[in-house]
Scaffold this motif. Structure first.
Motif, PDB file in Angstrom:
ATOM      1  N   GLU A 164       0.850  -1.189   0.000  1.00 12.83           N
ATOM      2  CA  GLU A 164       0.000   0.000   0.000  1.00 12.83           C
ATOM      3  C   GLU A 164       0.883   1.236   0.000  1.00 12.83           C
ATOM      4  OE1 GLU A 164      -2.674  -0.054   3.293  1.00 12.83           O
ATOM      5  OE2 GLU A 164      -3.701  -1.851   2.601  1.00 12.83           O
ATOM      6  N   VAL A 165       0.428   2.266  -0.687  1.00 14.94           N
ATOM      7  CA  VAL A 165       1.110   3.554  -0.695  1.00 14.94           C
ATOM      8  C   VAL A 165       0.273   4.543   0.109  1.00 14.94           C
ATOM      9  CG1 VAL A 165       1.881   5.491  -2.115  1.00 14.94           C
ATOM     10  CG2 VAL A 165       2.158   3.147  -2.967  1.00 14.94           C
ATOM     11  N   ASN A 166       0.889   5.174   1.081  1.00 19.24           N
ATOM     12  CA  ASN A 166       0.237   6.250   1.820  1.00 19.24           C
ATOM     13  C   ASN A 166       0.434   7.517   0.987  1.00 19.24           C
ATOM     14  OD1 ASN A 166      -0.381   8.440   3.447  1.00 19.24           O
ATOM     15  ND2 ASN A 166       0.404   7.468   5.291  1.00 19.24           N
ATOM     16  N   GLN A 167      -0.591   7.895   0.224  1.00 21.35           N
ATOM     17  CA  GLN A 167      -0.461   9.019  -0.689  1.00 21.35           C
ATOM     18  C   GLN A 167      -0.286  10.352   0.040  1.00 21.35           C
ATOM     19  OE1 GLN A 167      -3.681   8.616  -3.533  1.00 21.35           O
ATOM     20  NE2 GLN A 167      -2.297   7.527  -4.906  1.00 21.35           N
ATOM     21  N   GLU A 168      -0.689  10.438   1.289  1.00 23.42           N
ATOM     22  CA  GLU A 168      -0.472  11.673   2.050  1.00 23.42           C
ATOM     23  C   GLU A 168       1.011  11.942   2.263  1.00 23.42           C
ATOM     24  OE1 GLU A 168      -2.739  11.857   5.638  1.00 23.42           O
ATOM     25  OE2 GLU A 168      -4.616  11.379   4.605  1.00 23.42           O
ATOM     26  N   ASP A 169       1.806  10.868   2.341  1.00 25.96           N
ATOM     27  CA  ASP A 169       3.249  11.014   2.549  1.00 25.96           C
ATOM     28  C   ASP A 169       4.049  10.933   1.256  1.00 25.96           C
ATOM     29  OD1 ASP A 169       2.836  11.259   5.275  1.00 25.96           O
ATOM     30  OD2 ASP A 169       3.114   9.119   5.658  1.00 25.96           O
ATOM     31  N   CYS A 170       3.426  10.504   0.174  1.00 28.23           N
ATOM     32  CA  CYS A 170       4.118  10.342  -1.112  1.00 28.23           C
ATOM     33  C   CYS A 170       4.571  11.703  -1.627  1.00 28.23           C
ATOM     34  CB  CYS A 170       3.189   9.681  -2.129  1.00 28.23           C
ATOM     35  SG  CYS A 170       3.935   9.459  -3.766  1.00 28.23           S
ATOM     36  N   MET A 171       5.827  11.769  -2.106  1.00 27.69           N
ATOM     37  CA  MET A 171       6.327  13.029  -2.647  1.00 27.69           C
ATOM     38  C   MET A 171       6.451  12.993  -4.170  1.00 27.69           C
ATOM     39  SD  MET A 171      10.114  12.976  -1.069  1.00 27.69           S
ATOM     40  CE  MET A 171      11.405  11.958  -1.676  1.00 27.69           C
ATOM     41  N   GLY A 172       5.942  11.925  -4.783  1.00 23.34           N
ATOM     42  CA  GLY A 172       5.892  11.860  -6.237  1.00 23.34           C
ATOM     43  C   GLY A 172       7.237  11.709  -6.915  1.00 23.34           C
ATOM     44  N   CYS A 173       8.173  11.041  -6.285  1.00 21.42           N
ATOM     45  CA  CYS A 173       9.527  10.925  -6.830  1.00 21.42           C
ATOM     46  C   CYS A 173       9.635   9.913  -7.978  1.00 21.42           C
ATOM     47  CB  CYS A 173      10.519  10.573  -5.734  1.00 21.42           C
ATOM     48  SG  CYS A 173      10.352   8.891  -5.116  1.00 21.42           S
ATOM     49  N   GLU A 174       8.633   9.059  -8.136  1.00 19.35           N
ATOM     50  CA  GLU A 174       8.566   8.048  -9.191  1.00 19.35           C
ATOM     51  C   GLU A 174       9.556   6.904  -9.024  1.00 19.35           C
ATOM     52  OE1 GLU A 174       8.268   9.627 -13.177  1.00 19.35           O
ATOM     53  OE2 GLU A 174       7.119  11.351 -12.476  1.00 19.35           O
ATOM     54  N   SER A 175      10.095   6.720  -7.826  1.00 19.28           N
ATOM     55  CA  SER A 175      11.037   5.619  -7.641  1.00 19.28           C
ATOM     56  C   SER A 175      10.357   4.258  -7.614  1.00 19.28           C
ATOM     57  CB  SER A 175      11.883   5.812  -6.378  1.00 19.28           C
ATOM     58  OG  SER A 175      11.110   5.672  -5.217  1.00 19.28           O
ATOM     59  N   CYS A 176       9.157   4.162  -7.039  1.00 21.62           N
ATOM     60  CA  CYS A 176       8.515   2.844  -6.945  1.00 21.62           C
ATOM     61  C   CYS A 176       8.161   2.266  -8.318  1.00 21.62           C
ATOM     62  CB  CYS A 176       7.342   2.849  -5.978  1.00 21.62           C
ATOM     63  SG  CYS A 176       6.091   4.069  -6.243  1.00 21.62           S
ATOM     64  N   PRO A 177       7.584   3.029  -9.253  1.00 22.23           N
ATOM     65  CA  PRO A 177       7.368   2.431 -10.566  1.00 22.23           C
ATOM     66  C   PRO A 177       8.671   2.172 -11.315  1.00 22.23           C
ATOM     67  CG  PRO A 177       6.496   4.674 -10.538  1.00 22.23           C
ATOM     68  CD  PRO A 177       6.936   4.333  -9.145  1.00 22.23           C
ATOM     69  N   ALA A 178       9.730   2.893 -10.971  1.00 23.10           N
ATOM     70  CA  ALA A 178      11.029   2.604 -11.590  1.00 23.10           C
ATOM     71  C   ALA A 178      11.539   1.238 -11.134  1.00 23.10           C
ATOM     72  CB  ALA A 178      12.038   3.695 -11.248  1.00 23.10           C
ATOM     73  N   PHE A 179      11.328   0.907  -9.855  1.00 28.03           N
ATOM     74  CA  PHE A 179      11.726  -0.395  -9.326  1.00 28.03           C
ATOM     75  C   PHE A 179      10.786  -1.509  -9.777  1.00 28.03           C
ATOM     76  CE2 PHE A 179      13.981   2.042  -5.968  1.00 28.03           C
ATOM     77  CZ  PHE A 179      15.194   1.372  -5.977  1.00 28.03           C
ATOM     78  N   CYS A 180       9.487  -1.227  -9.810  1.00 24.29           N
ATOM     79  CA  CYS A 180       8.502  -2.287 -10.038  1.00 24.29           C
ATOM     80  C   CYS A 180       7.283  -1.748 -10.795  1.00 24.29           C
ATOM     81  CB  CYS A 180       8.099  -2.889  -8.696  1.00 24.29           C
ATOM     82  SG  CYS A 180       7.115  -4.385  -8.842  1.00 24.29           S
ATOM     83  N   PRO A 181       7.414  -1.532 -12.101  1.00 25.97           N
ATOM     84  CA  PRO A 181       6.295  -0.987 -12.875  1.00 25.97           C
ATOM     85  C   PRO A 181       5.118  -1.941 -13.010  1.00 25.97           C
ATOM     86  CG  PRO A 181       8.098  -1.600 -14.333  1.00 25.97           C
ATOM     87  CD  PRO A 181       8.598  -1.754 -12.912  1.00 25.97           C
ATOM     88  N   GLU A 182       5.314  -3.212 -12.683  1.00 27.23           N
ATOM     89  CA  GLU A 182       4.228  -4.184 -12.738  1.00 27.23           C
ATOM     90  C   GLU A 182       3.239  -4.016 -11.592  1.00 27.23           C
ATOM     91  OE1 GLU A 182       7.968  -5.736 -14.520  1.00 27.23           O
ATOM     92  OE2 GLU A 182       7.478  -5.041 -12.510  1.00 27.23           O
ATOM     93  N   VAL A 183       3.624  -3.252 -10.564  1.00 28.09           N
ATOM     94  CA  VAL A 183       2.804  -3.098  -9.361  1.00 28.09           C
ATOM     95  C   VAL A 183       2.441  -1.632  -9.099  1.00 28.09           C
ATOM     96  CG1 VAL A 183       2.761  -3.433  -6.849  1.00 28.09           C
ATOM     97  CG2 VAL A 183       3.723  -5.202  -8.338  1.00 28.09           C
TER      98      VAL A 183
END
Length: 63
Positions: free
Chosen positions: A4-23
């Motif tokens: 789960e991503v806590n969007q309130e804390d997300c800073m939009g850096c795009e690192s998670c889709p860079a690591f795992c674009p399937e998820v």
């Protein structure tokens, strides 16, 4: 595995889709979201790397 991503804390850096674009992907408002849940077994390691690589520490894992 559920992530789960806590969007309130997300800073939009795009690192998670860079690591795992399937998820993970970025929403139109520039925040990360999970779109594959549960995480496919072949993507679990990449999803864990995304959690560890998140500079905002806003992704959680439930095994």
């Amino acid at each position: 595995m559920i992530v789960e991503v806590n969007q309130e804390d997300c800073m939009g850096c795009e690192s998670c889709p860079a690591f795992c674009p399937e998820v993970f992907r970025m929403t139109n408002d520039g925040l990360a979201e999970v779109y594959a849940t549960p995480v496919p077994s072949e993507c679990e390691e990449a999803a864990r790397e995304a959690v560890q690589g998140c500079p905002a520490h806003c992704i959680s894992i439930e095994e």
